[in-house]
Scaffold this motif. Structure first.
Motif, mmCIF file in Angstrom:
data_model
loop_
_atom_site.group_PDB
_atom_site.id
_atom_site.type_symbol
_atom_site.label_atom_id
_atom_site.label_comp_id
_atom_site.label_asym_id
_atom_site.label_seq_id
_atom_site.Cartn_x
_atom_site.Cartn_y
_atom_site.Cartn_z
ATOM 1 N N THR A 38 -68.389 -48.062 -15.671
ATOM 2 C CA THR A 38 -66.923 -48.003 -15.630
ATOM 3 C C THR A 38 -66.303 -49.279 -16.176
ATOM 4 O O THR A 38 -65.480 -49.240 -17.091
ATOM 5 C CB THR A 38 -66.449 -47.749 -14.184
ATOM 6 O OG1 THR A 38 -66.935 -46.472 -13.771
ATOM 7 C CG2 THR A 38 -64.938 -47.767 -14.086
ATOM 8 N N TYR A 64 -65.769 -42.233 -14.077
ATOM 9 C CA TYR A 64 -64.859 -43.006 -13.230
ATOM 10 C C TYR A 64 -64.782 -42.484 -11.791
ATOM 11 O O TYR A 64 -64.815 -43.283 -10.851
ATOM 12 C CB TYR A 64 -63.462 -43.079 -13.848
ATOM 13 C CG TYR A 64 -63.365 -43.930 -15.102
ATOM 14 C CD1 TYR A 64 -64.477 -44.527 -15.687
ATOM 15 C CD2 TYR A 64 -62.142 -44.132 -15.721
ATOM 16 C CE1 TYR A 64 -64.383 -45.296 -16.831
ATOM 17 C CE2 TYR A 64 -62.034 -44.908 -16.871
ATOM 18 C CZ TYR A 64 -63.156 -45.483 -17.414
ATOM 19 O OH TYR A 64 -63.051 -46.250 -18.540
ATOM 20 N N PRO A 65 -64.699 -41.172 -11.567
ATOM 21 C CA PRO A 65 -64.665 -40.714 -10.169
ATOM 22 C C PRO A 65 -65.946 -41.011 -9.394
ATOM 23 O O PRO A 65 -65.912 -41.116 -8.170
ATOM 24 C CB PRO A 65 -64.460 -39.196 -10.277
ATOM 25 C CG PRO A 65 -63.995 -38.950 -11.652
ATOM 26 C CD PRO A 65 -64.488 -40.069 -12.504
ATOM 27 N N THR A 67 -67.592 -43.751 -9.228
ATOM 28 C CA THR A 67 -67.494 -45.035 -8.529
ATOM 29 C C THR A 67 -66.759 -44.850 -7.201
ATOM 30 O O THR A 67 -67.180 -45.389 -6.179
ATOM 31 C CB THR A 67 -66.765 -46.091 -9.388
ATOM 32 O OG1 THR A 67 -65.466 -45.625 -9.712
ATOM 33 C CG2 THR A 67 -67.533 -46.387 -10.655
ATOM 34 N N VAL A 68 -65.696 -44.082 -7.225
ATOM 35 C CA VAL A 68 -64.906 -43.851 -6.007
ATOM 36 C C VAL A 68 -65.701 -43.008 -5.011
ATOM 37 O O VAL A 68 -65.771 -43.343 -3.818
ATOM 38 C CB VAL A 68 -63.557 -43.176 -6.355
ATOM 39 C CG1 VAL A 68 -62.773 -42.831 -5.105
ATOM 40 C CG2 VAL A 68 -62.738 -44.057 -7.286
ATOM 41 N N PHE A 71 -68.588 -45.099 -3.520
ATOM 42 C CA PHE A 71 -68.084 -46.143 -2.622
ATOM 43 C C PHE A 71 -67.618 -45.538 -1.298
ATOM 44 O O PHE A 71 -68.003 -46.009 -0.221
ATOM 45 C CB PHE A 71 -66.946 -46.917 -3.300
ATOM 46 C CG PHE A 71 -66.440 -48.063 -2.484
ATOM 47 C CD1 PHE A 71 -67.187 -49.224 -2.357
ATOM 48 C CD2 PHE A 71 -65.221 -47.985 -1.835
ATOM 49 C CE1 PHE A 71 -66.727 -50.285 -1.587
ATOM 50 C CE2 PHE A 71 -64.748 -49.039 -1.075
ATOM 51 C CZ PHE A 71 -65.503 -50.197 -0.953
ATOM 52 N N ILE A 72 -66.840 -44.472 -1.377
ATOM 53 C CA ILE A 72 -66.365 -43.819 -0.149
ATOM 54 C C ILE A 72 -67.530 -43.197 0.614
ATOM 55 O O ILE A 72 -67.578 -43.261 1.849
ATOM 56 C CB ILE A 72 -65.282 -42.765 -0.479
ATOM 57 C CG1 ILE A 72 -64.010 -43.463 -0.969
ATOM 58 C CG2 ILE A 72 -64.975 -41.886 0.730
ATOM 59 C CD1 ILE A 72 -62.953 -42.537 -1.517
ATOM 60 N N VAL A 173 -68.834 -53.705 -5.857
ATOM 61 C CA VAL A 173 -67.554 -53.430 -6.524
ATOM 62 C C VAL A 173 -66.860 -54.729 -6.920
ATOM 63 O O VAL A 173 -66.404 -54.882 -8.060
ATOM 64 C CB VAL A 173 -66.640 -52.557 -5.630
ATOM 65 C CG1 VAL A 173 -65.248 -52.450 -6.194
ATOM 66 C CG2 VAL A 173 -67.254 -51.170 -5.454
#
Length: 187
Positions: A38, A64-65, A67-68, A71-72, A173
């Protein structure tokens, strides 16, 4: 001993093999690969000014999604994060492989609607590393993420969790973001 007790016992002991270590860290390795891809793609376009082609945009839409989600998934200790990560990463493999084959002129280039042809690549390394192209980098990241999520899905041991896992995810991150911001400032 039932499976839940076995998983709990294994998670509290130190890893005894490479596979155990990969299982403990698989979500973090996947997060690191997604973050590097990313921020790397953002570095290419925002710092170096390389205009992404149409297929690059599709790969970004898939990366890109991740990474989110990763992480979540680590923060919420979601051991089934692979259910929503794998569809994106496997689709990313298909798009990146198709794009890479076009860039390497193994398949004929398809017409792209963007300002940059999809068969064009900014990276031109001579010699033994001439195979390294931007779609290749994306392909490697999608493969690493997919393998780590498959490992998570098939693992009998639980991945790392708790406060330490959240701190490591946050460090990944922050460190990758700051490293690429620092590179951007230096250039």
């Amino acid at each position: 001993m039932d499976r839940a007790q076995s998983m709990e016992l294994t998670a509290t002991t130190s890893p005894t093999s490479l596979l155990d270590w990969l299982t403990l860290t698989c979500r973090h390795i996947a997060l690191l690969a997604a973050m590097l891809a990313t921020v790397g793609s953002l570095f290419f376009s925002e710092v170096l000014g390389w205009i992404p082609c149409e297929l690059c945009w599709y790969q970004r839409i898939l990366m890109y999604p991740l990474t989110v989600l990763l992480f979540i998934g680590i923060w919420r200790d979601d051991r089934k994060v692979y259910l929503y990560v794998l569809p994106l990463s496997l689709t990313g493999i298909a798009v990146a492989l198709y794009h890479y084959l076009m860039v390497m002129l193994i398949i004929p280039p398809a017409p792209c609607a963007g300002a940059v042809p999809c068969a064009f690549d900014y990276i031109n390394i001579p010699g033994v590393l001439s195979f390294v192209k931007i779609p290749f980098l994306a392909l490697v990241a999608f493969i690493i993420i997919s393998v780590m999520m498959a490992n998570l899905a098939l693992a009998e041991t639980a991945p790392a969790h708790g406060r330490m896992a959240r701190m490591i995810a946050t460090a990944i991150v922050l460190a990758t973001s700051l490293a690429f911001i620092g590179l951007g400032v230096m250039i």
